[in-house]
Design a protein around this motif. Structure first.
Motif, short mmCIF file in Angstrom:
data_model
loop_
_atom_site.label_atom_id
_atom_site.label_comp_id
_atom_site.label_asym_id
_atom_site.label_seq_id
_atom_site.Cartn_x
_atom_site.Cartn_y
_atom_site.Cartn_z
N LEU A 15 0.94 -1.23 0.46
CA LEU A 15 -0.02 -0.15 0.24
C LEU A 15 0.76 1.08 0.06
O LEU A 15 0.86 2.79 -0.61
N LEU A 16 1.77 1.50 1.12
CA LEU A 16 2.73 2.29 1.06
C LEU A 16 3.50 2.62 -0.36
O LEU A 16 3.47 3.37 -0.92
N ALA A 17 3.85 1.72 -0.97
CA ALA A 17 4.35 1.21 -2.29
C ALA A 17 3.69 1.83 -3.36
O ALA A 17 4.38 2.78 -3.97
N PHE A 18 2.94 2.07 -3.66
CA PHE A 18 0.91 2.41 -4.09
C PHE A 18 1.25 3.96 -3.92
O PHE A 18 0.82 4.85 -5.13
N PHE A 19 1.18 4.77 -3.00
CA PHE A 19 1.21 6.24 -2.35
C PHE A 19 2.53 6.71 -2.93
O PHE A 19 2.09 7.76 -3.57
N ALA A 20 3.72 5.60 -2.82
CA ALA A 20 4.70 6.61 -3.05
C ALA A 20 5.26 6.58 -4.62
O ALA A 20 6.25 7.64 -4.61
N LYS A 21 4.47 6.09 -5.42
CA LYS A 21 4.44 6.14 -6.83
C LYS A 21 4.13 8.30 -7.58
O LYS A 21 4.77 7.55 -7.73
N GLU A 22 3.40 8.35 -6.34
CA GLU A 22 3.36 10.43 -6.75
C GLU A 22 3.21 10.70 -5.46
O GLU A 22 2.92 11.89 -6.11
N ASN A 23 3.95 10.23 -4.45
CA ASN A 23 3.70 11.40 -3.07
C ASN A 23 5.07 10.69 -2.58
O ASN A 23 5.85 10.02 -2.56
N ARG A 24 5.41 12.08 -2.32
CA ARG A 24 6.53 11.34 -1.11
C ARG A 24 5.53 10.82 0.85
O ARG A 24 4.63 10.67 0.78
N VAL A 25 5.75 9.69 0.82
CA VAL A 25 4.98 8.98 2.09
C VAL A 25 5.29 9.52 3.23
O VAL A 25 6.67 8.63 3.32
N LEU A 26 5.16 10.31 4.43
CA LEU A 26 5.43 9.97 5.60
C LEU A 26 5.34 9.39 6.59
O LEU A 26 4.31 9.14 6.42
N VAL A 27 6.01 8.62 7.30
CA VAL A 27 5.45 7.41 8.23
C VAL A 27 6.36 7.51 9.10
O VAL A 27 7.16 7.56 9.14
N PRO A 28 5.18 7.05 10.54
CA PRO A 28 6.47 6.70 11.61
C PRO A 28 7.23 5.77 11.87
O PRO A 28 7.19 4.34 11.04
N VAL A 29 8.26 6.39 12.17
CA VAL A 29 9.44 5.06 12.37
C VAL A 29 9.47 5.22 13.57
O VAL A 29 10.11 6.07 14.48
N VAL A 30 10.35 3.62 14.14
CA VAL A 30 11.56 4.19 15.50
C VAL A 30 12.78 4.70 15.77
O VAL A 30 13.15 4.21 14.95
N LYS A 31 12.98 5.62 16.53
CA LYS A 31 14.27 5.69 16.07
C LYS A 31 14.91 5.59 17.81
O LYS A 31 14.70 5.88 18.87
N GLN A 32 15.65 4.01 18.10
CA GLN A 32 15.93 3.42 18.66
C GLN A 32 17.37 4.04 19.48
O GLN A 32 17.72 4.65 19.10
N ALA A 33 16.11 4.02 21.12
CA ALA A 33 17.49 4.94 21.88
C ALA A 33 17.04 4.34 23.72
O ALA A 33 16.02 3.33 23.41
N VAL A 34 17.52 4.83 24.49
CA VAL A 34 17.01 4.70 26.15
C VAL A 34 15.93 4.70 25.78
O VAL A 34 15.37 4.31 26.57
N LYS A 35 15.78 6.16 25.30
CA LYS A 35 14.99 6.65 25.54
C LYS A 35 14.16 6.64 23.96
O LYS A 35 14.60 7.46 23.28
#
Ligand code: SF4
Ligand code: SF4
Ligand code: SF4
Ligand code: SF4
Ligand code: SF4
Lengths: 353, 488
Positions: A15-35
């Protein structure tokens, strides 16, 4: 009748790949850290993402932390060498964007920003360009949390305001429901299977989420009662005592929209830029005037501004609170200032009087 | 160019007006051959050179930075170069933790008559930079994320502080509260697993005071705005502060720097048995809607959230600083209750610093690129710092001078961390508030830990321990014991 589609977890990358065809897709990603924190990032094929609640809302999609409004360059006029030519470029930057996996409070944030930026006396062309090319896919919350209170302020875990598509997690996957024309067109063009038959389950899941929310106080008096405290310096001093005057509460808020404008570079030799960047009412510098006078010199006055704007003056201008109840200003505050409590205290005081 | 072959690199040189600029001039007049990579900036004195100038140059693409001033004892302002020597040595030793090769920076002394020496200094420094090649650019670094290992051993048993003589302390505060404008402590926050600072003015307020592992905030952060000598607004006469050992060091440091007067402050102390790293507690609790209860025992707490109990042993979940803590009970407090535990063993390297120590320069550079990317420039780190006393006038946000661009990139974001770290050099007590305050968990404390380590090694000094000591960057020795001058 709404358009529904169904996606298994494993269907989401497609689904994201489908969106990404014509868009920049902003998705939540985890930044691993102690917090660890969850932030939005542009999706790329094969990238890990999460559907946990983002620490930072995707306000950047419409109001980037820093953007160039105008570039300017001065060059010598070859005809009259003692004169200059000024070249200006003020074309708004806007990439078609899909925000995927924000929450209902974040999406309502867009609706809250739309009013002053699009519906006021002047329309902001930079904001408008980005907003018009934005598609919002919101994950409804299946439960509340300790700091959020969307249902106090006119929203709820599945509020459709500001969204194009609402996505609800069921046991075996996600149902996506179009809640705008744009959302409908996108879903119909998407590779997902029909999900109409899951409508009942979706509605039950969303209803169950409401049951997990905290008890809702009556905030209908909030605008009057908060405004009534305007000259009550002691009230604000007491409520603000532990505030550090940083700006975390505003920079992590989906609906704060104060900005600063700075010209950087003289434009001679290489182009200069007029930059609009986030600013915040909690900082002393925000209102300091060239003379040195500061109308909001004390932190209590600045807190009064933040709370009054969200619960009294914005509602007066636009007919709705400009707090979405996302709770980020509470959970991200190093002193754990609780905006809920400030509003409740103002209401309670008004009741007594 | 006969001296060096190949492409020119970018070398920035800061020269003092009186000696080294004259020296460069002498070399020029004598037509001494020199490499042309140098871009000279003339300053009144080496003491005028802020280490941040050097860091800015390196961030903005300089391949090397050279500083030269008058020889020791020859300063035209008598001591500018002595102060500079301390600062620049600290800076030099600080660079590797940022992932910057410290050979790219050097400071030295050249007098106005030493044209030949100048020629040699420039030639050998330029040669060194050419051997190193163009400096890596932050823009090109691959981002790297890594996590510090928090499995640490404390110097003494940690606990939950539930046996501390809190009632005696409360009685004492009550007896003094009439003479104090306010007493700062902690109270329960929005649930039983979070506390918030408490500002006590009446006896009823004192009853809300709590003591235990949730008392994470450093109350010293509020001291400057209340009694700071330079603060014009809303000042009060006399305050009280309940302190953990670490909190007291922030206040002692303020006394050392004469930011506050001892007459305006009373310290109340209990022995601390450690405080929780709330980041790790919150991570473990996950998303919950309600804390039902918090039960204490000697070794930890059990937090029940939405009906599920979670056990947290303080030895596993304390803040990083608590494991190395050697002063859990403030020794300089006015009213002390309870006794200090015995401290055995020697402190280990703090976890964030140990993680960076194990990396190569390149990895460290990538690490900061990866971590700082998510910084929102909220400046919670700055405002939570008890010793960041000019935050309302911070150069991070002023336009005159325009130290930081409003452009959104890692270079500008990390530059603020350089600023904060350098402004805290020799002052920071490692209270950890900057890192605790960061909503996106950037391990910025590592930079402060490195500075504290350097200051300790160079000047045999620990900040916030003795209110009569002068912070090491506010003084100098004519003959420095631990600064070994490098030849160029
Ligand atoms: S985040 Fe908290 S401490 Fe910082 S300005 Fe906002 S309310 Fe104050
Ligand atoms: S004011 Fe706080 S709770 Fe309300 S929308 Fe902003 S961050 Fe969320
Ligand atoms: S560093 Fe020491 S005094 Fe400070 S919280 Fe930890 S154990 Fe307590
Ligand atoms: S820099 Fe950080 S650790 Fe050091 S005193 Fe300030 S807040 Fe504490
Ligand atoms: S607190 Fe964190 S996010 Fe905020 S400015 Fe400091 S490092 Fe950046």
């Amino acid at each position: 009748m709404s358009t529904y589609r169904f996606a298994k977890s494993s269907d989401l990358p497609a689904l994201l790949a489908f969106f990404a065809k014509e868009n920049r897709v902003l998705v939540p990603v985890v930044k691993q850290a102690v917090k660890p924190s969850v932030v939005f990032a542009p999706w790329k094929e094969g990238m890990d993402f999460t559907l946990d609640k983002p620490t930072v809302p995707a306000k950047e999609a419409v109001l980037p932390p820093s953007e160039t409004l105008v570039t300017y360059e001065k060059t010598r006029n070859p005809e009259e060498p003692d004169k200059f030519l000024l070249h200006l470029d003020d074309t708004p930057e806007a990439t078609p964007t899909v925000v995927f996996g924000c929450r209902a409070c974040d999406a309502r944030g867009y609706a809250t920003l739309d009013r002053p930026f699009l519906n006021g006396l002047y329309k902001d062309p930079y904001y408008a360009a980005r907003r018009n090319s934005l598609t919002v896919v919101t994950l409804t919350c299946n439960s509340g949390c300790n700091t959020c209170f969307c249902h106090w302020v006119g929203g709820g875990p599945s509020s459709p305001e500001g969204s194009d598509i609402l996505m609800t997690e069921l046991g075996d996957g996600y149902v996506l429901q179009a809640v705008s024309e744009k959302g409908k067109a996108v879903l119909e063009a998407s590779p997902l299977a029909d999900g109409q038959d899951r409508e009942k389950e979706v509605m039950e899941t969303r209803k169950a989420a409401w049951a997990t929310l905290s008890k809702k106080p009556d905030l209908s008096f909030a605008p009057d009662r908060v405004l009534a405290r305007f000259t009550d310096t002691d009230f604000w001093k007491k409520e603000t005592e532990r505030c550090l005057s940083c700006g975390a509460c505003t920079y992590f808020c989906p609906s704060c929209y104060c900005f600063n404008i700075t010209d950087e570079g003289s434009g001679m030799g290489k182009p200069g830029r007029r930059i609009r960047s986030w600013d915040n009412c909690m900082s002393s510098l925000f209102t300091r005037e060239a003379s040195g006078h500061n109308p909001r010199a004390a932190k209590a006055e600045r807190m009064r501004q933040r709370v009054t704007h969200k619960f009294a003056t914005y509602p007066e201008n636009w007919g709705a609170f400009s707090c979405m109840g996302c709770g980020r200003c509470i959970s991200n505050c190093p002193a754990r200032i609780d905006i809920r409590q400030i509003v409740l205290d103002a209401i309670a005081l008004g009741e007594k009087e | 160019m006969p001296v060096l072959e190949g492409k020119e690199l970018r070398i920035v040189a800061f020269l003092c007006n009186w000696c080294s600029y004259g020296g460069a001039d002498t070399a020029g007049v004598a037509r001494a051959t020199q490499p042309t990579d140098l871009r000279i900036i003339r300053v009144p004195c080496s003491g005028r050179i802020d280490p941040l100038f050097v860091l800015r140059a390196l961030l903005n693409g300089a391949d090397g930075v050279l500083i030269s001033g008058c020889h020791p004892n020859d300063c035209h302002y008598s001591a500018g170069n002595f102060y500079a020597r301390r600062r620049l040595e600290v800076l030099k030793q600080f660079l590797p933790i940022l992932g910057i090769d410290d050979r790219r920076f050097e400071y030295t002394w050249v007098s106005a008559s030493e044209g030949q020496r100048w020629q040699q200094v420039v030639t050998s420094f330029t040669q060194r930079i050419h051997e190193l090649g163009p400096a890596p650019r932050l823009e090109d670094a691959e981002p790297l994320l890594e996590m510090a290992d928090m499995a640490l051993k404390p110097l003494r048993p940690l606990g939950t502080g539930q046996k501390a003589p809190l009632d005696e302390l409360k009685a004492c505060i009550k007896s003094k509260i009439k003479d104090l404008d306010v007493v700062i402590g902690w109270q329960q926050g929005y649930d039983a697993a979070h506390t918030v600072p408490l500002f006590m003015r009446t006896e009823e307020d004192v009853d809300r005071l709590v003591w235990g592992p949730f008392n994470v905030n450093n109350p010293a952060t509020y001291v400057n705005e209340m009694i700071g000598k330079a603060v014009p607004l809303d000042k009060v006469k006399k305050i009280g502060v309940v302190v953990k050992g670490c909190d007291s060091r922030s206040i002692v440091e303020m006394l050392q720097e004469k930011l506050i007067d001892k007459d305006n402050i009373v310290l109340f102390a209990l022995p601390c048995e450690g405080t929780f790293d709330m980041a790790r507690i919150d991570r473990e609790l996950g998303r919950y809607s309600k804390i039902d209860k918090v039960e204490y025992d000697e070794a930890g707490v059990t937090i029940t959230a939405d009906g599920t109990p979670h056990r947290f042993c303080i030895t596993d979940y304390a803040q990083g600083k608590c494991y190395n803590c050697s002063m859990p009970l403030a020794k300089d407090a006015d009213d002390i209750f309870g006794t200090a535990p015995e401290i055995t063993g020697t402190p280990s390297t703090p976890p964030e610093l140990a993680m960076l120590d194990a990396m190569t320069l390149e990895q460290r550079f990538s690490f900061w690129k990866g971590e700082m990317d998510r910084c929102l420039r909220c400046y919670a780190c700055r405002n939570a710092c008890p010793l960041c006393v000019c935050k309302d006038y911070c150069i991070a946000e002023t336009r005159e001078p325009h130290f930081i661009s409003q452009e959104w990139n890692v270079r500008e974001k990390i530059y603020f961390q350089y600023i904060h770290a350098m402004h805290l050099a020799g002052r920071c007590t490692l209270c950890g508030e900057c890192q605790r305050a960061c909503p996106v968990g950037i391990p910025i404390l590592a930079l402060r830990q490195q500075l504290v380590r350097i200051i300790g090694q160079l000047f045999d000094y620990k900040s916030g321990m003795d209110s009569t000591a002068t912070p090491p960057l506010l003084c100098y020795k004519v003959e420095e014991t631990n600064i070994k001058q490098r030849e160029l």
